[in-house]
Scaffold this motif. Structure first.
Motif, short mmCIF file in Angstrom:
data_model
loop_
_atom_site.label_atom_id
_atom_site.label_comp_id
_atom_site.label_asym_id
_atom_site.label_seq_id
_atom_site.Cartn_x
_atom_site.Cartn_y
_atom_site.Cartn_z
N ILE A 80 0.84 -1.20 0.00
CA ILE A 80 0.00 0.00 0.00
C ILE A 80 0.87 1.25 0.00
N THR A 81 1.81 1.29 0.90
CA THR A 81 2.54 2.53 1.16
C THR A 81 3.93 2.57 0.54
N ARG A 82 4.42 1.40 0.08
CA ARG A 82 5.80 1.31 -0.39
C ARG A 82 6.75 1.88 0.65
N ALA A 83 6.37 1.70 1.94
CA ALA A 83 7.14 2.29 3.04
C ALA A 83 8.25 1.39 3.55
N GLY A 84 8.29 0.15 3.07
CA GLY A 84 9.36 -0.74 3.47
C GLY A 84 9.27 -1.23 4.90
N ALA A 85 8.04 -1.40 5.42
CA ALA A 85 7.90 -1.95 6.77
C ALA A 85 8.47 -3.36 6.79
N GLN A 86 9.13 -3.71 7.89
CA GLN A 86 9.76 -5.03 8.00
C GLN A 86 8.70 -6.13 7.88
N SER A 87 9.03 -7.17 7.14
CA SER A 87 8.11 -8.29 6.98
C SER A 87 8.92 -9.58 7.03
N ALA A 88 8.57 -10.48 7.93
CA ALA A 88 9.32 -11.74 8.07
C ALA A 88 8.42 -12.83 8.60
N THR A 97 6.73 -7.06 13.67
CA THR A 97 6.38 -5.66 13.83
C THR A 97 6.14 -5.39 15.30
N ILE A 98 6.87 -4.47 15.88
CA ILE A 98 6.69 -4.14 17.30
C ILE A 98 6.13 -2.72 17.42
N GLU A 99 6.89 -1.73 16.99
CA GLU A 99 6.34 -0.38 16.95
C GLU A 99 5.50 -0.26 15.68
N PRO A 100 4.35 0.42 15.75
CA PRO A 100 3.50 0.50 14.55
C PRO A 100 4.16 1.35 13.46
N ASN A 101 4.09 0.85 12.23
CA ASN A 101 4.54 1.62 11.07
C ASN A 101 3.35 2.43 10.56
N VAL A 102 3.61 3.66 10.16
CA VAL A 102 2.54 4.54 9.70
C VAL A 102 2.83 4.98 8.27
N GLY A 103 1.83 4.91 7.41
CA GLY A 103 2.00 5.34 6.04
C GLY A 103 0.78 6.09 5.53
N ARG A 104 1.01 7.19 4.84
CA ARG A 104 -0.09 7.96 4.24
C ARG A 104 -0.18 7.58 2.77
N VAL A 105 -1.38 7.27 2.31
CA VAL A 105 -1.56 6.79 0.93
C VAL A 105 -2.61 7.62 0.20
N PHE A 162 -2.64 4.68 7.11
CA PHE A 162 -2.72 3.30 7.56
C PHE A 162 -1.63 3.07 8.61
N VAL A 163 -2.01 2.35 9.67
CA VAL A 163 -1.08 2.04 10.74
C VAL A 163 -0.94 0.53 10.83
N ASP A 164 0.28 0.02 10.63
CA ASP A 164 0.54 -1.42 10.69
C ASP A 164 0.83 -1.80 12.13
N ILE A 165 -0.15 -2.42 12.78
CA ILE A 165 -0.04 -2.78 14.19
C ILE A 165 0.40 -4.24 14.31
N ALA A 166 1.29 -4.52 15.24
CA ALA A 166 1.87 -5.86 15.37
C ALA A 166 0.80 -6.94 15.55
N GLY A 167 1.16 -8.17 15.19
CA GLY A 167 0.23 -9.30 15.26
C GLY A 167 -0.22 -9.60 16.68
N GLY A 180 -5.88 -5.01 -6.14
CA GLY A 180 -6.81 -5.25 -5.04
C GLY A 180 -6.69 -4.19 -3.97
N LEU A 181 -5.49 -3.61 -3.83
CA LEU A 181 -5.28 -2.59 -2.81
C LEU A 181 -6.07 -1.32 -3.09
N ASN A 182 -6.33 -1.03 -4.38
CA ASN A 182 -7.18 0.12 -4.69
C ASN A 182 -8.56 -0.06 -4.07
N ARG A 183 -9.09 -1.28 -4.20
CA ARG A 183 -10.41 -1.57 -3.62
C ARG A 183 -10.34 -1.48 -2.09
N MET A 184 -9.24 -1.96 -1.54
CA MET A 184 -9.08 -1.93 -0.07
C MET A 184 -9.02 -0.49 0.44
#
Length: 363
Positions: free
Chosen positions: A22-30, A36-44, A70-75, A265-269
């Motif tokens: 969505i954000t091309r912000a490069g949030a860590q993904s593994a 994800t511990i601290e929330p990543n924030v991206g404006r789209v 959008f705020v990516d909150i840890a699992g 699909g992200l456009n719809r989201m």
């Protein structure tokens, strides 16, 4: 207008992958929990073909789309409401968002571990919902204790809050999110004062694999649940969206065509999230800039003017309004105006989605 959606879900369901796309912000993904511990924030940007069409007609120096956060909150994990994993910290991040985007795993992949050892969208949704319900229940019990001590004062509003609070607690004890309570307009105002997580609107994002972009048995489960809750639901393939994020617009178009898809699909989201927050778009269009602006549905003309600048709201005189459809139908704003399609609206006018506006003001 700064409104945001918190992206939640169990670990390894694809939250950060989707957030990255969505954000091309490069949030860590593994492939392990609590990546994800601290929330990543991206404006789209909010995709809107109408803005592009207006820009084609006006040919401005600048084009500015509406945007949202959008705020990516840890699992979250089972027991989060009691502090399991990093639960308390994650829940506090969710409380700060305006809506919840709940990513649900709807694909099989043995190389990506599932925190519970099996794929079951219904169980995953139940776990997340239950943790949020338990967190709200704990919050409500504390708030009711404080209200109970004040009831004896005889204050009518405090008594109303207390009685309604008991109704909310009873609903939560039945393991139901507050958004399904069914409230009157007056109760809705009282509910806002409690600041509960499960009162927020929810969009279920079904993360599928490439072979299931049209749906599968898992997405059927989620659609039934979302329908029962009157929540939103959108299907997205995180892997495809991640690949699209690295392509040019022309390459994206070609890739989508090979998949038989009209748009990412992200456009719809993003649009669904925008709609979830009860937002609409109006436009301003001039040689310097064509711009999409965000307002709450039901906003009056002066409030819409205020999103541009507070001085315009303060000194509002009138709005010159032309519908987007009329601008397109007559080819440009001037032709629509000459055809009598431009209307002069006052302070009580309710802005409609797609209005092209020019505000007259004096300060």
């Amino acid at each position: 207008m700064s409104l945001n959606c918190g992206i939640v879900g169990l670990p390894n369901v694809g939250k950060s992958t989707i957030f990255n796309a969505i954000t091309r912000a490069g949030a860590q993904s593994a492939n392990y929990p609590f990546c994800t511990i601290e929330p990543n924030v991206g404006r789209v940007d909010v995709p809107d073909p109408r803005l592009d069409k207006l820009a084609e007609i006006v040919k401005p120096a600048k084009v500015t789309p509406a945007s949202m956060e959008f705020v990516d909150i840890a699992g979250l994990v089972e027991g989060a409401s009691k502090g399991e994993g990093l639960g308390n910290k994650f829940l506090s991040h969710i409380r700060e968002t305006d809506a919840i985007v709940h990513v649900v795993r709807c694909f099989d992949e043995e190389n990506i571990v599932h925190v519970r050892g099996k794929i079951s969208p219904a169980d995953d949704i139940r776990i997340i919902n239950l943790e949020l319900i338990l967190a709200d229940l704990e919050s409500m019990e504390k708030q009711l204790d404080k209200l109970e001590k004040k009831v004896k004062s005889g204050d009518k509003k405090i008594k109303e809050n207390y009685e309604f609070g008991k109704k909310v607690v009873s609903h939560l004890e039945d393991e139901k999110p507050v958004r399904t309570l069914g409230t009157t307009e007056e109760e809705e105002k009282l509910l806002n004062e409690f600041h509960l997580i499960t009162s927020r609107p929810v969009l279920y994002v079904m993360n599928v694999d490439e072979s299931s972009i049209k749906g599968n048995s898992y997405t059927e489960e989620v659609n039934k649940i979302s329908s029962a809750e009157s929540a939103g639901a959108v299907m997205v393939c995180g892997k495809i969206e991640e690949e699209l994020a690295g392509l040019s617009l022309e390459e994206q178009k070609e890739y989508l065509e090979t998949l038989g898809l009209e748009e990412p699909g992200l456009n719809r989201m993003i649009r669904a999230s925008y709609s979830l927050l009860n937002l609409i778009t109006f436009f301003t269009a001039g040689e310097e800039e064509v711009r999409a602006w965000t307002v709450m549905k039901g906003s009056l003309a002066p409030q819409a003017a205020g999103t541009i600048h507070t001085d315009i709201e303060r000194g509002f005189i009138r709005a010159e309004v032309t519908s987007y459809e009329d601008v397109i139908s007559f080819g440009n704003l001037n032709s629509a105006k000459e055809a009598g399609k431009m209307r002069l609206e006052g302070k009580e006018y309710v802005i409609a989605d797609g209005d092209v506006c020019y505000f007259r003001f004096n300060v």
